[in-house]
Scaffold this motif. Sequence first.
Motif, short mmCIF file in Angstrom:
data_model
loop_
_atom_site.label_atom_id
_atom_site.label_comp_id
_atom_site.label_asym_id
_atom_site.label_seq_id
_atom_site.Cartn_x
_atom_site.Cartn_y
_atom_site.Cartn_z
N LEU A 293 -74.67 2.32 -30.84
CA LEU A 293 -73.69 3.40 -30.80
C LEU A 293 -72.90 3.38 -29.49
O LEU A 293 -71.67 3.53 -29.47
CB LEU A 293 -74.40 4.75 -30.96
CG LEU A 293 -73.53 6.00 -30.89
CD1 LEU A 293 -72.63 6.09 -32.12
CD2 LEU A 293 -74.38 7.25 -30.78
N THR A 294 -73.60 3.15 -28.37
CA THR A 294 -72.94 3.14 -27.06
C THR A 294 -71.92 2.02 -26.96
O THR A 294 -70.87 2.18 -26.34
CB THR A 294 -74.00 2.98 -25.96
OG1 THR A 294 -74.95 4.05 -26.07
CG2 THR A 294 -73.37 3.02 -24.58
N ARG A 295 -72.21 0.85 -27.57
CA ARG A 295 -71.27 -0.26 -27.52
C ARG A 295 -69.88 0.15 -28.00
O ARG A 295 -68.87 -0.17 -27.37
CB ARG A 295 -71.76 -1.41 -28.41
CG ARG A 295 -73.05 -2.05 -27.99
CD ARG A 295 -73.37 -3.19 -28.95
NE ARG A 295 -74.73 -3.70 -28.75
CZ ARG A 295 -75.24 -4.67 -29.48
NH1 ARG A 295 -74.53 -5.25 -30.44
NH2 ARG A 295 -76.47 -5.09 -29.26
N GLY A 296 -69.84 0.83 -29.14
CA GLY A 296 -68.55 1.21 -29.71
C GLY A 296 -68.03 2.53 -29.22
O GLY A 296 -66.93 2.94 -29.59
N ALA A 297 -68.81 3.26 -28.43
CA ALA A 297 -68.41 4.59 -27.96
C ALA A 297 -67.92 4.55 -26.53
O ALA A 297 -68.23 5.41 -25.72
CB ALA A 297 -69.58 5.56 -28.09
N GLY A 298 -67.15 3.50 -26.20
CA GLY A 298 -66.47 3.49 -24.91
C GLY A 298 -67.02 2.55 -23.87
O GLY A 298 -66.50 2.51 -22.75
N PHE A 299 -68.07 1.76 -24.18
CA PHE A 299 -68.67 0.91 -23.15
C PHE A 299 -68.42 -0.58 -23.37
O PHE A 299 -68.44 -1.34 -22.42
CB PHE A 299 -70.18 1.17 -23.06
CG PHE A 299 -70.51 2.45 -22.35
CD1 PHE A 299 -70.83 2.46 -21.01
CD2 PHE A 299 -70.47 3.67 -23.02
CE1 PHE A 299 -71.13 3.64 -20.35
CE2 PHE A 299 -70.76 4.85 -22.37
CZ PHE A 299 -71.09 4.84 -21.03
N PRO B 169 -63.10 0.19 -20.19
CA PRO B 169 -63.03 1.01 -18.98
C PRO B 169 -63.27 2.49 -19.24
O PRO B 169 -63.56 3.23 -18.31
CB PRO B 169 -61.60 0.77 -18.48
CG PRO B 169 -60.83 0.34 -19.69
CD PRO B 169 -61.80 -0.42 -20.54
N VAL B 170 -63.19 2.93 -20.51
CA VAL B 170 -63.39 4.35 -20.79
C VAL B 170 -64.81 4.77 -20.43
O VAL B 170 -65.02 5.65 -19.59
CB VAL B 170 -63.09 4.65 -22.28
CG1 VAL B 170 -63.42 6.12 -22.59
CG2 VAL B 170 -61.64 4.36 -22.60
N GLY B 171 -65.80 4.14 -21.04
CA GLY B 171 -67.19 4.51 -20.76
C GLY B 171 -67.70 3.94 -19.46
O GLY B 171 -68.32 4.64 -18.66
N CYS B 172 -67.44 2.64 -19.25
CA CYS B 172 -67.96 1.99 -18.03
C CYS B 172 -67.37 2.64 -16.77
O CYS B 172 -68.10 2.94 -15.82
CB CYS B 172 -67.62 0.50 -18.06
SG CYS B 172 -68.42 -0.42 -19.37
N GLY B 173 -66.06 2.83 -16.77
CA GLY B 173 -65.42 3.43 -15.60
C GLY B 173 -65.86 4.85 -15.36
O GLY B 173 -66.12 5.26 -14.21
N ALA B 174 -65.94 5.63 -16.44
CA ALA B 174 -66.32 7.03 -16.29
C ALA B 174 -67.75 7.17 -15.78
O ALA B 174 -68.03 7.96 -14.87
CB ALA B 174 -66.16 7.75 -17.64
#
Length: 876
Positions: A102-108, A426-431
Amino acid sequence: MKNTHSPLLRSYHSWIANESLEDYSLRYAARSFRKWSPFIIANTALGGISFLALEAIGAAITLSHGFANAFPAILVAIVFIFIASFPIAYYSSRYNIDMDLLTRGAGFGYIGSTITSLVYATFTFIFFALEGAIMAQALLLLAGIPLVVGYLISSIVIIPITFMGVTMINRVQLVSQPVWVAMQLLPFAYILYEDPETIRRWTGFIGTQEGGSAFNILSFGSALGILFALSIQIGEQVDYLRFLPEENRKNRSAWWAAVILAGPGWILVGGLKILFGSFLAVLVISAGQPKQTALEPVHMYIQAYEYVFADPGLVLAAATIFVIISQVKINITNAYAGSLAWSNFFSRVTLYHPGRVVWLLFNIMISLLLMMLGVFDTLEVVLAIYSVIAAAWVGAIFADLAILKPLGISPSFTEFKRAYLPDFNPVGCGAMALASLAAFFVFAGFFGELAQAYAAPMAFFIALLTAVLIGVLTGGRYYIARPSVALAGPGDANVRCELCGFEYERPDMAHCTFYQRPVCSLCCSLEAHCHDMCKSPQVAVGTDFGTSTGGLRAKIAPNTFKRLVKAGGIFLALSVVVAAAILITYRLIEPDPASTHLDSSLILFGVFLALLPLLAVGTWWIVLSHESRELAERDLLISLEELEKAQNDLAANERLAAIGEVTATVSHELRNPLGTLVNSADLLRRSVTGTQAETLGELDRLQRNAWRCVKIIDDLLDFSRNYSFYAIEIELDGWVTRALADIDPALRARIVVELGSESAVLADSERLRQAFVNILNNAAQACDLATSDAPIRVATFSEGDEVVLDVTDRGIGMTDDVRRRIFEPLFSTNAFGVGLGMPLVRRIIEHMGGTVRVTSESGTGTTVQFRLPRAGAPEP
């Protein structure tokens, strides 16, 4: 033509292929495996809420900050965790994927989520260690078993249950759940009945730290920060919720009840247990016990069961049995979730998957090491630090699922397959990175004591706002690396993975552009040869990125970073195993923690340090052995490709030889009769008078068909003959002009010329003319069949190191099936065709180092391109 590669069949260990053990780790949970009812799955998910660390947390924050601060913090944490967990539970249940997928596709992104897998794995082994330590305390009190032995027992007893996967875990939770609920609630009923005054003592407890007598914003924040670490528990819930059956009209109510109650609803039960721990800790303190004793759940429930039984033996037995049941129920969940998290982490770091069972043992080993180090004694500090990272992660995911998806910035579905995901989003990783960094500065006290207390909530909201901002600014373009490719076959049929040979359901399959075949998500994750060419088609396979980028990186050995990461992971694993073994040895020879013997500890520590170089050597040996195996596989892959090419060439030559042999026989036997037939028909035509028009027409038709037979024989001879090619430098634009001047005037009148290559090619002029005229004749026939008077376009242009000769018509076009077969010898859609024209065209162009590309759409027209290397261009 696209470059395709022959796959090496991947062989997994037997337990990986056995999904009853593997439980679709790293995969979408298949419909065929989701055979349990929503009630069974919800019961299993809620079975893990038995963990007594909740009571320990409630006790810790109450004894430190008092009821006036702990109680509101618990209520706020319940509301927060419920809201933050709901979208995670829904999307995981809806798409049947675990927390990491789920995390893979949810911004990471595919690689970006490895850090979150590590965070999640950390949560599982920290809480496994806490629960194991609690169980060891119970065994010490009940049977006098030393703590070290208790740690071993509490770890080993979990292995056989978790080894069998969710099938066995379902049974254990189903059988134990009624007993656990009864033993959980029974003492509280007795306490409230016999001594209701305890409620007043609880609500009036002021704690040991300053500010506990009334609500204090600083104490409230400190308590809340510890509770925020529990937000990651939703990951363990969705590891089971992914096995929910598909929602339909019949099970809709049960499905939603399972998602809500076993998903975010876990905190309703968990919050009640935190309050139980807060209440029981005050009860133990009121009985004159020290704070350290009041923090231990075993002593909490011994004090509670004293209200139920008068016999001290029964009290101790009941409390211990309850603790053991609780710890087994939660630690099978901790171990199971940890095995999934480590599998996800190491499969991407090392491109190797030995199976969930291996990582189950690894997770338990780390937990055992933490027990030996006394993790229970540092509960508040560990959870306060961990809560910062946990809150940042949950904040980034919540932003994607609850805000960016409804806004349409993030895709409405959750993609988890490597083939379609970018490495980093960058959405999940950056945040998460920004929120964690900022929150750690706050937690370190750089912005004052008050801000320090609220580091975890700040991490959540910084991650939330940052993720939304980055998502809006980037427009969501970093969520999907390339569009998914529809796989052939019926929509409900399983698809065979061409790498491992097993069949999986379509949501678990991807189209591999490297092998030009469907592969399953696990084989896609572990593929080491493709270098993600599906997401970077402009990069040639096998490109050495270290040398192609120049500069410092060009001086570094290829794959150095990957090799170091792999070595680091293996070295960590080996170090953990050795450290755990040495620590167990130390604790066994030093059973009394009150007395320490410096010599023993120094000797064992020296042994550990001496083993580290050997572990480092062993690590590199493992890494290099693995790379040697990969190199051997790569060499085998190349050999198989060459073998396949040789086989195809041999088959083609055999076909040509057969055609040539048949043609020679046919030519010898039929040319003379056909020549006689043509001459006789011509002689008869001369003897027929002009008044016999019908006879003349039949003789003309006879003669035309005889010549057609001669032409077929010539084509067969032409195709089966091995030509010598004499390549010279040809200025293409001028050559096209001269070639068109020599063709039939009626065909030339239909052609529109656009020449713009201004380049020369190395080609055999006569053979190129033969191929060119063949394509023009095909275009004219296609237009005639379509009754179209649209012109035929002939164009030339340059594209990189290639020069293109393009012929486009607006004729009947071709279906996809016909287009795929046009280069097969003897395949033709023309009633009078032999099916050798296009194979001969490709032979000619490929002999000159070029390629033929055909694009066509039925009813629209066809474009045929000859792509020839520019004269003087470097060879590819």
